[in-house]
Design a protein around this motif. Structure first.
Motif, PDB file in Angstrom:
ATOM      1  N   SER A   1     -15.852  41.506  66.068  1.00 20.44           N
ATOM      2  CA  SER A   1     -15.543  42.933  66.013  1.00 20.44           C
ATOM      3  C   SER A   1     -16.060  43.644  67.272  1.00 20.44           C
ATOM      4  CB  SER A   1     -16.161  43.558  64.760  1.00 20.44           C
ATOM      5  OG  SER A   1     -15.512  44.776  64.465  1.00 20.44           O
TER       6      SER A   1
ATOM      7  N   GLY B   1     -10.765  42.940  65.791  1.00 17.95           N
ATOM      8  CA  GLY B   1     -11.697  42.894  66.913  1.00 17.95           C
ATOM      9  C   GLY B   1     -11.365  43.849  68.051  1.00 17.95           C
TER      10      GLY B   1
ATOM     11  N   GLU C   1      -4.794  41.969  62.628  1.00 16.39           N
ATOM     12  CA  GLU C   1      -5.474  42.736  61.572  1.00 16.39           C
ATOM     13  C   GLU C   1      -6.449  43.736  62.179  1.00 16.39           C
ATOM     14  OE1 GLU C   1      -7.459  39.593  59.496  1.00 16.39           O
ATOM     15  OE2 GLU C   1      -5.653  38.992  58.432  1.00 16.39           O
TER      16      GLU C   1
ATOM     17  N   TYR D   1     -15.810  51.549  59.240  1.00  8.68           N
ATOM     18  CA  TYR D   1     -17.003  51.047  58.535  1.00  8.68           C
ATOM     19  C   TYR D   1     -18.024  52.165  58.300  1.00  8.68           C
ATOM     20  CZ  TYR D   1     -14.636  46.913  60.145  1.00  8.68           C
ATOM     21  OH  TYR D   1     -13.659  45.986  60.399  1.00  8.68           O
TER      22      TYR D   1
HETATM   23  C1  PLP Z   1     -10.634  38.898  58.259  1.00 11.07           C
HETATM   24  C2  PLP Z   1     -10.828  40.169  59.011  1.00 11.07           C
HETATM   25  N1  PLP Z   1      -9.772  40.724  59.620  1.00 11.07           N
HETATM   26  C3  PLP Z   1      -9.881  41.889  60.305  1.00 11.07           C
HETATM   27  C4  PLP Z   1     -11.085  42.546  60.396  1.00 11.07           C
HETATM   28  C5  PLP Z   1     -11.147  43.833  61.156  1.00 11.07           C
HETATM   29  O1  PLP Z   1     -11.937  43.717  62.266  1.00 11.07           O
HETATM   30  P1  PLP Z   1     -12.055  44.919  63.318  1.00 11.07           P
HETATM   31  O2  PLP Z   1     -12.419  46.138  62.559  1.00 11.07           O
HETATM   32  O3  PLP Z   1     -13.093  44.467  64.254  1.00 11.07           O
HETATM   33  O4  PLP Z   1     -10.710  45.058  63.977  1.00 11.07           O
HETATM   34  C6  PLP Z   1     -12.231  41.990  59.803  1.00 11.07           C
HETATM   35  C7  PLP Z   1     -13.534  42.650  59.907  1.00 11.07           C
HETATM   36  O5  PLP Z   1     -14.538  42.246  59.400  1.00 11.07           O
HETATM   37  C8  PLP Z   1     -12.095  40.773  59.085  1.00 11.07           C
HETATM   38  O6  PLP Z   1     -13.134  40.207  58.477  1.00 11.07           O
END
Ligand code: PLP
Length: 378
Positions: free
Chosen positions: A190, A227, A262, A359
């Motif tokens: 992330s 991420g 995602e 978050y």
């Molecule tokens: C499986 C999965 N996908 C996507 C995300 C989203 O990550 P980010 O908010 O860093 O884009 C997370 C965050 O923990 C995750 O565990």
């Protein structure tokens, strides 16, 4: 009315929306979400990576108002639990279009998802593949690969992911069970500041696909995970920079493979201000402390994970470094030890924290009897 944003800068939530809200009074800390920014972030993501479908990570912010705006803007969804699936279904999102990206689930959770019609499940263990096949024999699977998280602020590679040498076992077991192992995913970490993590992740997926094909499986989903970073106190690679790396690496991925990602933080963080208030100040060993009515447990958990937020106040004055703490009795509840704020900050002053859409409410609780942040999506 659609707002226009400066394409050379990160879109910022409109501060006049905060002022308008405060003109109606203050009833405790709140999150003010500028929906125009949500739409702009989805647009930028798609523009940077036309082949990549964004499926918002609901865990990042499950507020129904935010989810509705993202859905309107053209995002899909990724879930970690049946409760998150229910939020998607409440908006009319077909379960078959939702991706279950939490690699370990309770049997009951799989049953709920299968009954709802969810099709795609991530796995990173033989035991989980067997569990799901027993409950939903026609499930489709994508394999969570362990890939580099180097250069990300919050690495996520500790808990999940099959190592390169374990892919063969997963493929063998899928063939033995007659399971539809048909995809691969990874998470770059992330707030990932290293675009190369996506390149190496895509390369690992391409290799896994070759092993699947050799065993007679039909890979058709590549999920680039989350991420994608946002700018807090210092610059980060832009979505365009990351897109260039990803688009180049995707040239090795055949057209029949659907490519999705995602993003969580990237889509929601900049849209939101946390508005809170100073409840008291003091000086400890010559250093000024300000206690706010919101802290780690009320929207600012990420200050414990290496994120430094920008804060501004309603008071003018020469800036000096303050220690900022939340309202609970917990010593963990300290958000920043050198936050520049006016030297003459006082009880009752407002504090405006930028980029708190990710978050924040998702990771809040009632510890010590304090409220969750209220959310207003405007
Ligand atoms: C499986 C999965 N996908 C996507 C995300 C989203 O990550 P980010 O908010 O860093 O884009 C997370 C965050 O923990 C995750 O565990």
């Amino acid at each position: 009315m659609t707002r226009t944003f400066d394409p050379t800068r990160q879109p910022e939530a409109d501060f006049s929306l905060v002022q308008r809200q405060l003109s109606q009074g203050y009833d405790g800390h709140f999150l003010l979400v500028d929906s125009a920014v949500l739409h702009e972030k989805v647009r930028r993501f798609k523009e940077a990576m036309p082949r990549v479908h964004p499926h918002f990570a609901v865990k990042c912010n499950p507020d129904p108002g935010i989810l509705a705006e993202l859905y309107k803007a053209g995002a899909g969804f990724e879930i970690a639990s049946p409760a998150e699936l229910a939020l998607c279904q409440a908006m009319g999102v077909p379960a078959a279009e939702v991706y279950y990206s939490n690699p370990m689930r309770a049997r009951e959770a799989v049953e709920v998802a299968a009954k709802a019609g969810l099709q795609w499940f991530v796995i990173d263990s033989v035991s989980e593949m067997r569990k799901i096949v027993a409950l939903k024999p026609d499930a489709s699977f994508y394999l969570r690969l362990h890939t580099s998280n180097e250069g990300s602020v919050n690495p996520l590679s500790e808990k999940f992911g099959v190592f390169e040498e374990e892919v063969a076992d997963m493929v063998r077991e899928a063939v033995r069970l007659g399971a539809d192992l048909a995809g691969a995913t990874f998470h770059a970490g992330s707030q990932c500041l290293n675009p190369d993590n996506w390149r190496t992740g895509i390369e690992a997926a391409v290799q896994a696909f070759a092993q699947m094909r050799a065993a007679g499986l039909k890979p058709r989903l590549l999920n680039l995970g989350g991420g994608f970073p946002v700018e807090y106190a210092s610059p980060v690679p832009t979505i365009k920079d990351i897109g260039l790396v990803i688009n180049e690496a995707l040239r090795a991925v055949p057209d029949e493979v659907r490519v999705m990602a995602e993003p969580g933080r990237y889509l929601v963080s900049d849209s939101t201000y946390l508005v809170c208030r100073v409840i008291g100040t003091t000086v400890r060993r010559g250093h000024p402390w300000a206690y706010l009515d919101a802290g780690l447990y009320n929207g600012l958990l990420e200050t414990t994970t290496g994120i430094t937020f920008n804060m501004a106040s309603s008071r003018q004055g020469e800036l000096v470094p303050w220690t900022i703490a939340g309202p609970t009795c917990d010593s963990l509840d300290i958000c920043n030890r050198s936050q520049p704020l006016p030297h003459n900050l006082q009880e009752g002053d407002f504090i405006y924290v930028h980029n708190v859409g990710a978050y924040s409410n998702a990771c809040s609780g009632h510890f010590n009897g304090f409220d969750l942040p209220k959310i207003m999506v405007v």
